[in-house]
Design a protein around this motif. Structure first.
Motif, short mmCIF file in Angstrom:
data_model
loop_
_atom_site.label_atom_id
_atom_site.label_comp_id
_atom_site.label_asym_id
_atom_site.label_seq_id
_atom_site.Cartn_x
_atom_site.Cartn_y
_atom_site.Cartn_z
N LEU A 1 -70.54 21.26 15.52
CA LEU A 1 -71.44 22.30 15.04
C LEU A 1 -71.20 23.62 15.76
CD1 LEU A 1 -73.78 22.79 13.06
CD2 LEU A 1 -75.36 22.23 14.91
N ALA A 2 -70.93 23.55 17.08
CA ALA A 2 -70.64 24.76 17.85
C ALA A 2 -69.39 25.45 17.31
CB ALA A 2 -70.47 24.41 19.32
N GLU A 3 -68.39 24.66 16.92
CA GLU A 3 -67.16 25.24 16.39
C GLU A 3 -67.39 25.89 15.03
OE1 GLU A 3 -64.51 21.92 16.51
OE2 GLU A 3 -64.18 22.08 18.68
N ILE A 4 -68.22 25.26 14.20
CA ILE A 4 -68.55 25.86 12.90
C ILE A 4 -69.26 27.20 13.11
CG2 ILE A 4 -69.96 25.61 10.81
CD1 ILE A 4 -69.54 22.56 11.10
N LEU A 5 -70.24 27.20 13.99
CA LEU A 5 -71.01 28.41 14.29
C LEU A 5 -70.09 29.51 14.80
CD1 LEU A 5 -73.70 29.92 14.64
CD2 LEU A 5 -73.94 28.77 16.86
N GLY A 6 -69.23 29.17 15.77
CA GLY A 6 -68.33 30.17 16.32
C GLY A 6 -67.37 30.72 15.29
N GLY A 7 -66.85 29.83 14.43
CA GLY A 7 -65.92 30.28 13.39
C GLY A 7 -66.56 31.23 12.39
N LEU A 8 -67.79 30.94 11.99
CA LEU A 8 -68.50 31.81 11.05
C LEU A 8 -68.79 33.18 11.65
CD1 LEU A 8 -71.01 29.31 9.39
CD2 LEU A 8 -69.07 30.42 8.29
N VAL A 9 -69.20 33.18 12.92
CA VAL A 9 -69.49 34.45 13.60
C VAL A 9 -68.21 35.27 13.77
CG1 VAL A 9 -70.30 35.50 15.75
CG2 VAL A 9 -71.56 33.58 14.74
N ASP A 10 -67.13 34.62 14.21
CA ASP A 10 -65.86 35.33 14.44
C ASP A 10 -65.28 35.90 13.15
OD1 ASP A 10 -66.10 34.69 17.09
OD2 ASP A 10 -64.68 33.01 17.04
N SER A 11 -65.49 35.19 12.03
CA SER A 11 -64.93 35.66 10.75
C SER A 11 -65.82 36.69 10.07
CB SER A 11 -64.73 34.47 9.81
OG SER A 11 -65.99 33.88 9.47
N GLY A 12 -66.98 36.96 10.63
CA GLY A 12 -67.89 37.94 10.04
C GLY A 12 -68.73 37.42 8.90
N LYS A 13 -68.69 36.10 8.64
CA LYS A 13 -69.50 35.52 7.57
C LYS A 13 -70.96 35.33 7.99
CE LYS A 13 -65.66 32.83 5.59
NZ LYS A 13 -65.16 31.45 5.35
N LEU A 14 -71.21 35.37 9.30
CA LEU A 14 -72.55 35.12 9.83
C LEU A 14 -72.77 36.01 11.03
CD1 LEU A 14 -75.07 33.17 9.64
CD2 LEU A 14 -73.91 31.77 11.35
N GLU A 15 -73.95 36.60 11.12
CA GLU A 15 -74.28 37.40 12.29
C GLU A 15 -74.37 36.54 13.54
OE1 GLU A 15 -76.84 41.36 11.24
OE2 GLU A 15 -77.96 39.48 11.39
N SER A 16 -74.15 37.15 14.68
CA SER A 16 -74.30 36.45 15.95
C SER A 16 -75.75 36.01 16.11
CB SER A 16 -73.90 37.38 17.09
OG SER A 16 -74.12 36.74 18.33
N PRO A 17 -75.99 34.81 16.64
CA PRO A 17 -77.37 34.30 16.77
C PRO A 17 -78.32 35.24 17.49
CG PRO A 17 -75.82 32.53 17.17
CD PRO A 17 -75.01 33.78 17.05
N GLU A 18 -77.81 36.06 18.41
CA GLU A 18 -78.69 37.00 19.10
C GLU A 18 -79.40 37.94 18.14
OE1 GLU A 18 -75.55 36.48 19.90
OE2 GLU A 18 -75.44 35.89 22.03
N LYS A 19 -78.79 38.17 16.97
CA LYS A 19 -79.35 39.10 16.00
C LYS A 19 -80.23 38.42 14.95
CE LYS A 19 -75.34 42.17 16.42
NZ LYS A 19 -74.22 42.82 15.69
N TRP A 20 -80.32 37.09 15.00
CA TRP A 20 -81.11 36.38 14.00
C TRP A 20 -82.60 36.64 14.21
CZ3 TRP A 20 -78.89 30.68 14.10
CH2 TRP A 20 -77.55 30.70 13.70
#
Length: 598
Positions: free
Chosen positions: A59-78
């Motif tokens: 799950l950490a790898e999925i989260l990191g990949g989405l954030v790095d690719s710009g598909k998802l904002e960084s969790p700090e901004k959620w």
């Protein structure tokens, strides 16, 4: 499983660091860790040390990949209320995979904002999230505080606003897959099958004064007790002090529900969504059958054959052109009535009797029709991580099956009948056409890919036909607007593949009774894929079916026209029809009804 801002930040904090010392963590951070542990995403590695599990690392790898690719904002901004992953997200992905990973409308929007859909299809990250969900093994730990919360909450289905205050408790429940929320935006909640049985164990007398009321070890103890294994005195005491075992070592009602929770947790979740469909006029037709039998007691010339039932309807009902024969088939398809031979003098007739299930429906009737989607609003909650959508829930309320976030007595009755009755489905010409249009291995969007292209001018009838097919266990109508064949539906589709399209009712309950009798009496020839019948055995088959000779001959003619029976054999198509019926009526774990409290 639920991942919000704090969970995502914690996963990032632990990722790639092995065992992490959490002794300095705040109470809030420890609560977040506890919720992740309950979800099977982190584990205690030592005193005050935590590490990600394999599923947590994925799950950490999925989260990191989405954030790095710009598909998802960084969790700090959620936003603090943003649910990146939750039961509704898992469900949307699961249902979309049954439509070749295609997404539409609001479902697409909700998945896109989380990085799980793009261009009308699921992303690779969505597929990977399904793997995480399957790889994670949630814990089951009910503390005394959580037990009290569960006891005071309505089981659902209901609006989210009906839940008692306690956000941490809700997150713990969702982490353990004890509660689920509706697609696409979590408006409706319901305790899952596991959650309902845990709640009933607590409501039926479980003691809640100790720190841990239920956990995995206690589930194992109740299972061993139910199997009759020898328990030590200390093990018996654990069950007795919690109210699961009596002083004479009998299993108490709370223990029965806990055992069913064990079956769901250890042996496998419910996978079927049983449902039921009966309309108001069909129930009133049972009143006619009942009345004619009452008249029979005074006048033996009056009894419920088709002709006399039709005459009563024509003389007394507003709906003079009501299709009585079709309604009788529908009632028999759901085991609300049964047909048999009745002899009067030299005459032999087909009459109808009301079954015990039919009596229940007559006595527990509501004001109108009972729609399959309304019943499904209750039975879908038995699945591992699912809740009804808003439309099903509202329909269940309108039909009197749900009230104040509890199933009503009528709702529980129809949910039970959906599982308990032996279904011998009626298939009409329209329903056969619907089955023919639904692919074997993928789902269709109901309106745009099925109804609009192929059922112009009969849209309403086709939608009702789909609902009836679902009640018969042949299709699943998913909350995302997709229809898929069940395993039974696949068998039925194969059975009907060679049937002439002009038959008004290619499959009836009586045809199924005939085929069942042929299977019982005949001999299977594996190489020919046929069950052969010796000519002299037809008399035994007729006796087993239990109808008058004229009706038997009509059934036999229909079965031959539909290609289910050849000259003296049950065809491969007929065998697939019986496979469909067997699959429809295959039982999962026993279900103990939830208590009606309103």
């Amino acid at each position: 499983m639920v991942i919000m801002k704090d969970h995502a930040l914690m996963i990032q904090k632990l990722y790639g660091k092995g065992e992490v010392d959490v002794s300095s963590y705040s109470e809030k951070e420890r609560e977040t860790l506890w919720q992740l542990e309950l979800a099977g995403l982190v584990r205690l590695a030592g005193i005050d040390e935590y590490e990600l599990t394999f599923a947590g690392t994925m799950l950490a790898e999925i989260l990191g990949g989405l954030v790095d690719s710009g598909k998802l904002e960084s969790p700090e901004k959620w936003d603090d209320s943003f649910r990146w992953v939750g039961s509704e997200v898992i469900s949307m992905i699961r249902y979309s995979r049954q439509a070749q990973s295609r997404v539409r409308g609001r479902v697409a929007q909700e998945l896109e904002k989380r990085g799980f859909a793009q261009g009308g299809s699921l992303t690779p990250e969505a597929e990977a999230l399904s793997d995480v969900y399957n790889a994670s093994h949630p814990r089951l730990v009910i503390t005394k505080e959580l037990a009290e919360y569960i006891k005071q909450m309505p089981p659902g289905p209901g609006e989210k606003g009906r839940l008692p205050a306690g956000p941490d408790k809700l997150l713990q429940l969702e982490a353990m897959r004890l509660i689920a929320f509706s697609v696409p935006t979590s408006d409706i909640y319901a305790l899952t099958g596991l959650g309902q049985q845990i709640r009933m164990a607590l409501k039926k007398g479980a003691a809640t004064f100790m720190d841990v009321v239920i956990d995995e070890s206690i589930l194992e103890l109740i299972a061993r007790a139910m199997r009759g294994d020898m328990l030590s005195d200390s093990e018996k005491e654990i069950l007795m002090v919690r109210g699961f075992m009596g002083m004479s070592e009998e299993i108490l009602p709370a223990g029965e529900h806990l055992y069913l929770a064990y079956l769901i947790y250890r042996k496998g979740v419910y996978t079927k969504i049983p449902t039921f469909h009966v309309d108001k006029l069909e129930i009133e037709l049972m009143d006619v059958i009942d009345l004619l039998w009452q008249k029979y007691e005074q006048n033996p010339e009056i009894f419920p054959i088709l002709k006399q039932i039709k005459k009563y309807v024509e003389d007394n009902w507003e709906y003079k052109d009501y299709d009585v024969a079709l309604a009788l088939f529908n009632l028999e398809a759901f085991e609300l009535i049964t047909s048999r031979e009745h002899r009067k003098g030299s005459g032999r007739y087909l009459v109808y009797d009301i079954t015990p299930y039919g009596r229940e429906v007559m006595e527990g009737r509501t004001a109108g029709d009972i729609n399959s989607e309304a019943v499904k609003a209750i039975t879908i909650t038995r699945l591992e991580f699912a809740a009804p959508n808003v439309e099903w829930y509202e329909l269940a309320r309108e039909e009197g099956l749900v009230s104040d976030a509890y199933p009503t007595k009528a709702g529980i009755m129809y949910a039970r009948l959906a599982t308990d009755v032996k279904k011998r489905p009626l298939i009409t010409k329209l329903e056969a056409k619907l089955l023919a249009r639904i692919p074997f291995t993928r789902g269709l969007f109901v309106n745009e890919e099925l109804i609009e292209p192929y059922f112009k001018g009969e849209e309403k009838e086709a939608l009702l036909g789909l609902q009836k097919l679902e009640a018969k266990g042949l299709v699943n109508l998913l909350p995302t607007g997709v229809v898929v064949l069940t395993t039974a539906g696949q068998y039925m589709k194969r059975a009907l593949s060679g049937t002439p399209t002009g038959l008004a009712t290619p499959v009836t309950p009586l045809v199924i009774r005939l085929l069942e009798a042929v299977r019982e009496v005949g001999s299977l020839y594996v190489k020919e894929h046929k069950v052969r019948i010796k000519p002299e055995n037809w008399k035994y088959i007729e006796k087993a079916v239990g109808v008058d000779p004229d009706t038997f001959n009509k059934i036999l003619v229909l079965a031959r026209e539909a290609k289910f029976i050849l000259t003296n054999s049950l065809s491969e198509a007929g065998q697939y029809l019986l496979k469909a019926v067997d699959e429809i009526n295959k039982k999962e774990h026993q279900w103990i009804d939830v208590l009606v409290e309103v």
